[in-house]
Design a protein around this motif. Sequence first.
Motif, short mmCIF file in Angstrom:
data_model
loop_
_atom_site.label_atom_id
_atom_site.label_comp_id
_atom_site.label_asym_id
_atom_site.label_seq_id
_atom_site.Cartn_x
_atom_site.Cartn_y
_atom_site.Cartn_z
N LEU A 34 29.21 47.77 6.18
CA LEU A 34 27.75 47.92 6.10
C LEU A 34 27.40 49.28 5.50
N ILE A 149 21.99 47.33 4.36
CA ILE A 149 21.11 47.09 5.50
C ILE A 149 19.79 46.44 5.07
N LEU A 176 25.47 39.28 11.25
CA LEU A 176 25.84 40.59 11.78
C LEU A 176 26.23 40.48 13.25
N GLU A 181 33.71 42.89 13.88
CA GLU A 181 33.77 44.34 13.63
C GLU A 181 32.78 44.69 12.53
N ILE A 182 32.01 45.75 12.75
CA ILE A 182 31.10 46.29 11.73
C ILE A 182 31.56 47.71 11.41
N LYS A 183 31.90 47.94 10.17
CA LYS A 183 32.34 49.27 9.75
C LYS A 183 31.23 49.89 8.92
N LEU A 184 30.63 50.93 9.45
CA LEU A 184 29.53 51.60 8.76
C LEU A 184 30.09 52.56 7.71
N ASP A 186 29.16 55.43 5.40
CA ASP A 186 28.03 56.36 5.37
C ASP A 186 28.42 57.63 4.63
N SER A 227 20.41 51.75 9.08
CA SER A 227 21.79 51.29 9.22
C SER A 227 22.45 51.90 10.45
N ARG A 230 20.98 50.13 13.53
CA ARG A 230 21.47 48.75 13.69
C ARG A 230 22.91 48.74 14.17
N THR A 231 23.72 49.65 13.65
CA THR A 231 25.11 49.74 14.11
C THR A 231 25.16 50.21 15.55
N ARG A 234 24.44 47.41 17.86
CA ARG A 234 25.59 46.53 18.03
C ARG A 234 26.58 47.12 19.04
#
Length: 891
Positions: A34, A149, A176, A181-184, A186, A227, A230-231, A234
């Motif tokens: 993300l 996002i 989502l 797994e969500i990997k931000l 950044d 973003s 939102r992460t 989660r």
Amino acid sequence: MNDNDDIRPSPEALLKLAQAEEVTAELGRLKVFLGYAAGVGKTYAMLEAARKRKTDGREVVVGYVESHGRSETDALLEGLEVLPRRQVQYLGVTLPEMDVDAILARKPQIVLVDELAHTNAPGARHEKRWQDVEELLEDGIDVYTTVNIQHFESLNDVVTQITGIVVRETVPDRLLDLAFEIKLIDIPPEDLLQRLHEGKIYIPDQAVKAIDKFFRPGNLMALRELSLRRTAARVDDQMRAYMETQSIAGPWPTAERLLVCVSGSPYSEKLIRATCRLAEELKGQWFTVYIETPTDSHHVRENREHIWRDLRLAESLGGQVASVTATDITDAVMQYATQHNITKIVMGKPTRRRWRKIFQTPIVDRIIRRSGAIDVVIVSFEPDKSADVATVHRLRTPRELRGYAASLVLVSAATVLCELLRPFLAPTNMVMFYLLAVVVAAVRLSRKAAMATSILGVLAFDFFFIPPRMTFAVADTQYLLTFLGLFVVGAVISTLVARSKERAEVMRSREVQTASLYYLSRDLAASADITAVLTAVVRNVEEALNARVVILLPEGERLDIMAASEGFELGTKEQAVADWSFRNNHPAGRATDTLVSADLIYLPLQTPASVLGVMGIKLTSEQDYHSQENRRLLDAFSTQAAMAMERIQFSHQAEQTQILQARENLERALLNSISHDLRSPLSTVTGVLTSLKEEGAHLGDSARRELLDTACSEAERLNRFVGNLLDMTRIEAGAVKLNLEPCDVQELVGCVLAVLESRSDTRKVSFKMLPVMPLVPMDLVLMIQVLVNLLENSLKYSPPGSPIEIIAATDSSWLTIEVADRGPGVPEHDLKRVFDKFYRIPVPEGAGGTGLGLSICKGIVEAHSGRITAENRAGGGLSIVVRLPLRGQNL
């Protein structure tokens, strides 16, 4: 004792965890990279993670990755298996798309799919790439994907408000939530802008435009915050789930249930997204409902596509969708909220002008007044000029203009009539003609037309008939009360008549739907097999919706057309859509979110246990596909059809179970019969042989002869028993082959009496026949066995010394042979059962049998195309009649 020992997970928490694990165990795992803008390094990070997985021994393939010409990204693609892209032709241009079928056939452990929010080219299986990803996950393939996002549906209007740009390509938030797994990815906005200036994201010309329109520092900081939030949300969800399953004490909030209403207005989408965000913040469930009223029927026809899109949007965001038909919106909303235990109702701020509130209280105010313990959340929006233009346009539809013109004609007609009658009537009596015009407008036109008629009537009455005439001035102020009365009565009449019409329309619509469902239910209840069920469904859908219908059922590994409208056929493309709908248990085709280029809409015929087939429907117009009434009716038709098919399957299974049960009973009866009728003669023969072996030297000739006669008699009995079993087996297997020859009836009876001469027990057997009888085609050996069995049955059940009669006769088509005795007969309720296998009535002492003799007779006679019946004789006894056809008697 440790206090922690008393803290155990609740059963509800454990059940929720087990259900979640069961669902995820069947699906592939989704990993989302993300970011908050293009160029942060999502694709680069995904490729790095994929190379690590490949090093760990996982099978990784590239389904679709867009490097945008970046050398560092191309370097990471080296060494990875890249599947060829599918080339889609559209308007003379070749567009490369991800080949879903190739990935499903390859079935790797991990597939890389870049740009999750991408819109596929027209003609592809799914409209959006995220739908392709869902299909891959359902097939058990792990997916690594990238997305920004701003593409998530619930944040669409927020992103628009921040950046001033409407993002058209969106992804449902549930993806989502589905990700394991969500990997931000950044980086600081300053570094991103530096990369943009260096040309690492877009080419120079595009970079300048991007900086001016999107890549502004304020926009990037706001998107970055979205973003991160939102992460973090989660992570918070995962923490709460862990605390709940581990029974860690914490402040658990009560579950909220939110309700939002849509009407097809431009603000509905924003209202739905606001409700979704609020439900996520409150960790609650939310519902979307559309209230359809007869007064909005014309508006619905014009905005049906908008309403349908709103409902699909709510469903994609995770809300439960419903459509309700009612005459009053407030009553319907409150009833739905009460039935579903709603805690908050989300509504938009009224946009009506203040002067309109005088005539009609806004729905928001009415719901607030009746909400009671339910909270009402009011959401504000920026004024939308396009919405105002659309509203004005809607108020000036040709149908409404014709209604106002008709109102003017009615008032003019009433005025002319009053002018003709003016010498004879007082002005106050002329009011009745204007009221009549209002009633006619209310009945024949609409409520707005009736109100216009009432206003025009007051003006015309004042201008033409109230002194001073031809002016709007009023000399006598008492007429003001007359004007008010005329207007109020006209308004009340128009309202009451309009409501009556609305209720009548609702009742008529419901009656049509109820009648359609009733006729289908009636036809399905009378259907005895699958063919009749499918024929009934096709006929009823055709009549109810004026549609063309096709039903496909699985036949091996493919779907075959089992029923269809007359002359209706499917092409290869349509059959492929039907196959996809069947295998994925999801609607497809026209007016759905999958394979929308199809000509038909395909609905799976599903039951709680399985999917039985697919029903395809081709409606008359595009509007019919988006009609909520039609969709509800089609869903009801498909559900009833599936239930009827399941009933037929269950009936067939029950029938097979009964057959198996009857077979088990037959086998049990056979074993019981064998255990007695087979063991008895064997025991006798064994006893005789043992006696002869051990005592033979000491026995006289007469004693040995008597023992041998007994053994022979029992051996013959055993032989007849085994013969009966073999004959019955041949008859049931259809292995009896007739050797038809013209036979003399007298010769037949003579052979039978010769066989029974030693067993007749000096019984008198009389034979009567006509002086002249034709030769009858029959298998002589088998018919001798039939008469032998019938005579043995009579000898067994009739008293010693009683006569037995054989009577033969013929008519124009049949030979009749009757065997009659003077025994006890058979109970009336058992006459039809005497020919059943192993059926025996109580026999005199010393008599035995297997219960197969009469069954064998029935099988042989029916093989001759004949009939055999049993009936009690007057004065006592049983008569068994055999009838054989006389065909071929001149041979």
